[in-house]
Design a protein around this motif. Sequence first.
Motif, PDB file in Angstrom:
ATOM      1  N   TYR A 169     -11.765  11.189  -8.004  1.00 44.44           N
ATOM      2  CA  TYR A 169     -12.433   9.918  -8.271  1.00 44.44           C
ATOM      3  C   TYR A 169     -13.825  10.145  -8.852  1.00 44.44           C
ATOM      4  O   TYR A 169     -14.223   9.484  -9.826  1.00 44.44           O
ATOM      5  CB  TYR A 169     -12.520   9.105  -6.986  1.00 44.44           C
ATOM      6  N   ALA A 195      -7.125   7.873   1.038  1.00 45.38           N
ATOM      7  CA  ALA A 195      -7.261   9.203   1.637  1.00 45.38           C
ATOM      8  C   ALA A 195      -8.320   9.198   2.730  1.00 45.38           C
ATOM      9  O   ALA A 195      -8.160   9.858   3.776  1.00 45.38           O
ATOM     10  CB  ALA A 195      -7.605  10.219   0.557  1.00 45.38           C
ATOM     11  N   TYR A 233      -6.161  16.222   1.445  1.00 49.46           N
ATOM     12  CA  TYR A 233      -5.846  15.070   0.607  1.00 49.46           C
ATOM     13  C   TYR A 233      -7.108  14.289   0.254  1.00 49.46           C
ATOM     14  O   TYR A 233      -7.337  13.918  -0.907  1.00 49.46           O
ATOM     15  CB  TYR A 233      -4.837  14.198   1.356  1.00 49.46           C
ATOM     16  N   ASN A 254      -6.973   5.481  -4.515  1.00 51.91           N
ATOM     17  CA  ASN A 254      -6.425   6.693  -3.892  1.00 51.91           C
ATOM     18  C   ASN A 254      -7.467   7.364  -2.991  1.00 51.91           C
ATOM     19  O   ASN A 254      -7.138   7.857  -1.906  1.00 51.91           O
ATOM     20  CB  ASN A 254      -5.955   7.676  -4.965  1.00 51.91           C
ATOM     21  N   ALA A 255      -8.724   7.401  -3.434  1.00 57.32           N
ATOM     22  CA  ALA A 255      -9.777   8.003  -2.612  1.00 57.32           C
ATOM     23  C   ALA A 255      -9.986   7.209  -1.328  1.00 57.32           C
ATOM     24  O   ALA A 255     -10.189   7.771  -0.241  1.00 57.32           O
ATOM     25  CB  ALA A 255     -11.074   8.077  -3.420  1.00 57.32           C
ATOM     26  N   ALA A 290      -8.690  13.829  -3.462  1.00 59.24           N
ATOM     27  CA  ALA A 290      -8.745  12.465  -4.002  1.00 59.24           C
ATOM     28  C   ALA A 290     -10.178  12.063  -4.311  1.00 59.24           C
ATOM     29  O   ALA A 290     -10.451  11.411  -5.341  1.00 59.24           O
ATOM     30  CB  ALA A 290      -8.108  11.494  -3.014  1.00 59.24           C
ATOM     31  N   ASP A 310      -9.158   9.758 -11.359  1.00 58.41           N
ATOM     32  CA  ASP A 310      -8.291   8.868 -10.598  1.00 58.41           C
ATOM     33  C   ASP A 310      -9.089   7.632 -10.170  1.00 58.41           C
ATOM     34  O   ASP A 310     -10.319   7.619 -10.233  1.00 58.41           O
ATOM     35  CB  ASP A 310      -7.741   9.602  -9.374  1.00 58.41           C
TER      36      ASP A 310
END
Length: 468
Positions: A418, A431, A410, A427-428, A414, A423
């Motif tokens: 990025y 993760a 994940y 989210n990064a 992520a 994204d």
Amino acid sequence: MNYLILLSLPFLLAGCISLDPKYQRPIMPVPNRMPHGGAYSTQAGGTLDMANSSWRDYIIDDRLRKVVAMSLDSSRDLRETVADVKSAQAQYEEERSSLLPTVDAEVSNTRSRSLTGVGNQTAISNSASANASTSSFELDLFGKNQSLTREEYEAYLGTQEGARSTELTVIYNVVNYWIILAADKSNLETAKQTMASAADSLQVTQNNYNHGISSMVDVASADSTYQSARADVANYTTSVAQDKNALDLAVGKSVPADLLPSGIEQLKGIMRDMPPAVSSAVLLNRPDVLEAEHNLKATNASIGAARANFFPSISLTASGGVSSSQLSSLFKNGASTWSFSPSISLPIFAGGYNVAALKYSKAQKELYVATYEKSIQSAFQEVADALARRGTIQEQLNAHTAYVNASLTYYQLADLRYRRGVDTYINALDAQRTLYSARQNLISTQETYYQNLITLYKVMGGGTSLRQ
């Protein structure tokens, strides 16, 4: 030779009967079998024979074996218990000596000058004697001294089991601190990796902000993750140092660096798996349970001694030897001498002391019966708890390992999204934090797994002589 017969008489009459109650081990106040089902593993487990095994049969990692051996040789806790055992043994031997009379030998020579009664003339007289005697030896007709000796002997055996319990605790503490040190080293390495990754993410986010791609919120979020990991690095650095100090204290000396673990991930097969404890009889081998039983036997003997106080006591004073007017003829032409003075004491009135002493001994026995039963119940719970942990820990370990693998995937996806602008950094960041938490949870579970192995060894009694 009459005096020899007199001196031998106490040996022939001592310890005729015993007034101790017949000892019966209390029925175990726990089920005959350990709990099963649900949390408890149904696998066959290991093949280690606890009744005939030492700690070397259980701990198979060479470094850990050497550390445990160091502790059994250097631990100050063990030195204290050894001194306690020696003291208890001396007290037992002191009490046992009362079963035998004290025999003293004495040779004397007296030379004196005195008036003869005729005029003022004086005469010199000389006398010599050799005697063997026993003084006030109490015949143990009703077993009082035998009971007191048994009481001290059981107390001595209880102290031995207490020392064995201390040895078992030392082994447990050393292995436990060794495992904690390994886990904190892994936590430190994980924190360093997370800090390095967070520093890289912070640099990327700062560059994106400088080019108008990211907002200041992203920079602040990346910086918070970096600073958190940085604080953890400092914290785990302290923990590793403190863990080493705790290990050195448990061992009794500084443990060399080559005997220290590098990380929890490298601890493969350091201890054998324990066989499932299907019978509660395993509890009877625990040193704390054995110590409680010896204490119970000691109070049982004290009842016999208290009962004997209601009966007469007979003491003997005897001596025999030779005497002569000349020392040179003492053992050739000396005259035989002897004396024999028996005495009897009847308890008539003691203000209720003997009755109170007997009541106290019986009450103490009730106390130690309850203590013995409570020690078995506590031991049952400890074994049951350890078996419950054993039955589920492997499933937890597998789940956390899979969770780390999934979190790593994940994070990698992520972070890649990025960096390519697909994204947002939120989210990064999520993760990255998830991966860090997953790794910490895995280390904690691995630590629990190995701690459960040494806990099982401890709560099941530790096998035979621990110093082997």
